[in-house]
Design a protein around this motif. Structure first.
Motif, mmCIF file in Angstrom:
data_model
loop_
_atom_site.group_PDB
_atom_site.id
_atom_site.type_symbol
_atom_site.label_atom_id
_atom_site.label_comp_id
_atom_site.label_asym_id
_atom_site.label_seq_id
_atom_site.Cartn_x
_atom_site.Cartn_y
_atom_site.Cartn_z
ATOM 1 N N PHE A 7 51.177 70.829 50.330
ATOM 2 C CA PHE A 7 51.939 71.748 49.487
ATOM 3 C C PHE A 7 51.034 72.675 48.684
ATOM 4 N N LYS A 8 49.944 72.126 48.185
ATOM 5 C CA LYS A 8 49.001 72.965 47.435
ATOM 6 C C LYS A 8 48.472 74.063 48.360
ATOM 7 N N GLY A 9 48.080 73.658 49.570
ATOM 8 C CA GLY A 9 47.502 74.612 50.523
ATOM 9 C C GLY A 9 48.506 75.663 50.959
ATOM 10 N N GLY A 48 58.475 73.212 60.367
ATOM 11 C CA GLY A 48 57.798 71.918 60.456
ATOM 12 C C GLY A 48 57.850 71.171 59.146
ATOM 13 N N ILE A 49 57.681 71.891 58.031
ATOM 14 C CA ILE A 49 57.701 71.223 56.718
ATOM 15 C C ILE A 49 59.126 70.815 56.355
ATOM 16 N N VAL A 50 60.082 71.707 56.578
ATOM 17 C CA VAL A 50 61.458 71.411 56.152
ATOM 18 C C VAL A 50 62.020 70.233 56.963
ATOM 19 N N SER A 51 61.564 70.095 58.192
ATOM 20 C CA SER A 51 61.997 68.949 59.009
ATOM 21 C C SER A 51 61.592 67.638 58.331
ATOM 22 N N ALA A 52 60.405 67.617 57.756
ATOM 23 C CA ALA A 52 59.945 66.402 57.049
ATOM 24 C C ALA A 52 60.777 66.159 55.792
ATOM 25 N N GLU A 53 61.277 67.246 55.185
ATOM 26 C CA GLU A 53 62.124 67.077 53.993
ATOM 27 C C GLU A 53 63.460 66.422 54.378
ATOM 28 N N TYR A 54 64.006 66.849 55.527
ATOM 29 C CA TYR A 54 65.238 66.196 55.998
ATOM 30 C C TYR A 54 64.977 64.725 56.283
ATOM 31 N N GLY A 68 50.499 87.270 50.044
ATOM 32 C CA GLY A 68 51.463 88.058 49.268
ATOM 33 C C GLY A 68 52.905 87.638 49.481
ATOM 34 N N ASP A 69 53.119 86.372 49.857
ATOM 35 C CA ASP A 69 54.485 85.861 50.073
ATOM 36 C C ASP A 69 54.859 85.046 48.827
ATOM 37 N N ASP A 70 55.479 85.758 47.860
ATOM 38 C CA ASP A 70 55.768 85.122 46.562
ATOM 39 C C ASP A 70 56.704 83.928 46.696
ATOM 40 N N LEU A 71 57.679 84.046 47.614
ATOM 41 C CA LEU A 71 58.647 82.946 47.776
ATOM 42 C C LEU A 71 57.954 81.692 48.306
ATOM 43 N N MET A 72 57.104 81.881 49.313
ATOM 44 C CA MET A 72 56.378 80.731 49.861
ATOM 45 C C MET A 72 55.525 80.079 48.768
ATOM 46 N N GLN A 73 54.858 80.918 48.000
ATOM 47 C CA GLN A 73 53.998 80.403 46.915
ATOM 48 C C GLN A 73 54.816 79.567 45.933
ATOM 49 N N LEU A 74 55.965 80.102 45.540
ATOM 50 C CA LEU A 74 56.798 79.460 44.524
ATOM 51 C C LEU A 74 57.435 78.162 45.046
ATOM 52 N N VAL A 75 57.991 78.227 46.254
ATOM 53 C CA VAL A 75 58.683 77.061 46.832
ATOM 54 C C VAL A 75 57.729 75.874 46.925
ATOM 55 N N TYR A 76 56.520 76.106 47.442
ATOM 56 C CA TYR A 76 55.632 74.965 47.671
ATOM 57 C C TYR A 76 54.899 74.522 46.410
ATOM 58 N N ASP A 77 54.826 75.408 45.428
ATOM 59 C CA ASP A 77 54.302 74.969 44.131
ATOM 60 C C ASP A 77 55.317 74.024 43.480
ATOM 61 N N TYR A 78 56.595 74.386 43.630
ATOM 62 C CA TYR A 78 57.689 73.560 43.093
ATOM 63 C C TYR A 78 57.673 72.182 43.765
ATOM 64 N N ASN A 79 57.578 72.191 45.116
ATOM 65 C CA ASN A 79 57.567 70.924 45.852
ATOM 66 C C ASN A 79 56.361 70.073 45.456
ATOM 67 N N TRP A 85 67.498 63.082 45.804
ATOM 68 C CA TRP A 85 67.966 64.409 45.392
ATOM 69 C C TRP A 85 66.838 65.422 45.351
ATOM 70 N N ASP A 86 65.635 64.971 45.026
ATOM 71 C CA ASP A 86 64.479 65.889 45.084
ATOM 72 C C ASP A 86 64.286 66.386 46.516
ATOM 73 N N GLU A 87 64.399 65.448 47.476
ATOM 74 C CA GLU A 87 64.213 65.842 48.886
ATOM 75 C C GLU A 87 65.331 66.790 49.336
ATOM 76 N N VAL A 88 66.552 66.572 48.830
ATOM 77 C CA VAL A 88 67.659 67.484 49.151
ATOM 78 C C VAL A 88 67.311 68.892 48.660
ATOM 79 N N ARG A 89 66.794 68.946 47.430
ATOM 80 C CA ARG A 89 66.426 70.263 46.864
ATOM 81 C C ARG A 89 65.317 70.912 47.691
ATOM 82 N N HIS A 90 64.340 70.087 48.119
ATOM 83 C CA HIS A 90 63.245 70.641 48.942
ATOM 84 C C HIS A 90 63.785 71.168 50.269
#
Lengths: 278, 103
Positions: A183-185, A69-75, A194-205, A106-111
């Motif tokens: 994104f914060k939530g 659902g989130i990545v669809s909004a990035e596209y 305990g999902d480090d990747l999820m934590q990192l990806v959405y902190d970055y976004n 380009w930020d949205e492409v990265r997201h």
């Protein structure tokens, strides 16, 4: 860039591989599939999915649905901001704004890349779940914004939504400002389960969204400088967009109601009511 | 004491306004695109300070509360908290039903 090229881009449909499949347009069969995975098709809702992941972190479908659902909004963001790069070259805006939109694209492409890879990490893929924003018809909130600026039909609505002052107020400031909560939530959810990747990806976004909101606010200020009428249009567009979203979630703030009190009174009176703003 | 928003660094993201339990942070009715705290409604809960991404909300140590206004603002905050809790409870219950349905 020639006017003809900007016109051509305007008429090009949004495309992606796999093709966009808006959630609001899916058929009964796919609704049944969603219900089998998520309990009910209406549970394909980002706020609810975050709570579902929190309650059952072992259910990988919940995570896949949330990230889909989130990545669809990035596209959708790539599509929207890249169009602004082309179309706004026909508007009297500073060149720096066009550059800022290119940067934001380009930020949205990265997201989208980050979200796609996170999804693949869960064993999912883009297109497995329907799209939340991308490819969907204009939202009720966008239509309300345009009507609030005097649009009488869909062509005028589309023209108003392309106006940089309105578009930046709605997309960069109101929408991206609200995305900060999401994104914060979601990053916090990653930490909790305990999902480090999820934590990192959405902190970055999240950090990028702060910049996008700042970009929007900076250029709305610049485009409205010494022009109270433009500032009023910007405020009104923002209020209309936020008000519609809040009304749909049943949590409209008293300030929004106050902002539209006069119109609510006029509307109520026209319908034969007592005119008291609620 | 209350809080105030430094207008120069504020990016109008609205996080503070939407998080304020007394709805005392105004934007749409200020006449300009600026977020402004009405200090009479501030209960010094400090929810807004840490969530501001630009760190532009600071204590306003010059403001002295009228006790009656402060009590009224705290009542508004209680009502807000009750509404928020009810919303969270609804979401938790719906999520629990979804989890149960797919197990």
């Amino acid at each position: 860039m020639s006017k003809a090229f900007a016109e051509q881009i305007r008429t090009l449909p949004s495309k992606r591989e796999p093709a966009y499949r808006p959630a609001v347009l899916i058929g009964p069969e796919e609704r049944d599939e969603l219900a089998a995975k998520l309990g009910d098709a209406s549970n394909y809702d980002l706020g609810l999915l975050r709570e579902m992941v929190a309650q059952d972190p072992d259910n990988i479908e919940f995570r896949k649905a949330l990230v889909s659902g989130i990545v669809s909004a990035e596209y959708a963001g790539i599509d929207a901001f890249s169009r602004k790069v082309a179309e706004w070259q026909q508007w009297p805006v500073p060149w720096e704004l066009i550059l800022a939109m290119a940067r934001q694209t380009w930020d949205e492409v990265r997201h989208a890349q980050l979200g796609t890879e996170l999804l693949e990490n869960y064993g999912g893929k883009v297109g497995e779940y329907p799209d939340t924003l991308a490819g969907a018809p204009p939202s009720e909130a966008n239509a309300a914004v345009a009507r609030g600026q005097g649009a009488q039909n869909e062509t005028q609505q589309a023209q108003i939504m392309r106006d940089p002052v309105i578009s930046l107020s709605v997309t960069n400031v109101a929408l991206e400002g609200a995305a900060l909560d999401l994104f914060k939530g979601t990053s916090e959810l990653g930490r909790r389960v305990g999902d480090d990747l999820m934590q990192l990806v959405y902190d970055y976004n999240w950090a990028d969204e702060v910049t996008h909101t700042a970009i929007g606010d900076y250029f709305v200020k610049a485009l409205c400088e010494d022009n109270p009428e433009q500032e009023e249009r910007a405020l009104r567009a923002h209020a209309m967009f936020e008000g519609m979203r809040e009304r749909l979630s049943g949590q409209q703030s008293s300030e929004i109601r106050e902002f539209f009190a006069e119109e609510i009174e006029r509307g109520t009176a026209a319908l034969g009511g007592d005119g008291a703003a609620r | 004491m209350a809080v105030r928003i430094l207008l120069e660094p504020c990016i109008n993201c609205g996080l503070c306004r939407r998080a304020c339990p007394t709805e005392t942070i105004r934007f749409f009715t200020t006449g300009h695109r600026t977020h402004v705290v009405e200090p009479a409604g501030c209960i010094d809960c400090d929810i807004c300070i840490p969530i501001c991404p630009e760190k532009c909300i600071v204590p306003d140590e010059t403001y002295v509360h009228d006790p009656v206004e402060l009590a009224a603002a705290k009542e508004r905050a209680k009502a807000w908290a009750a509404k928020q809790n009810a919303t969270r409870k609804r979401i938790r219950e719906r999520a629990a039903a979804a989890v149960a349905a797919v197990r």
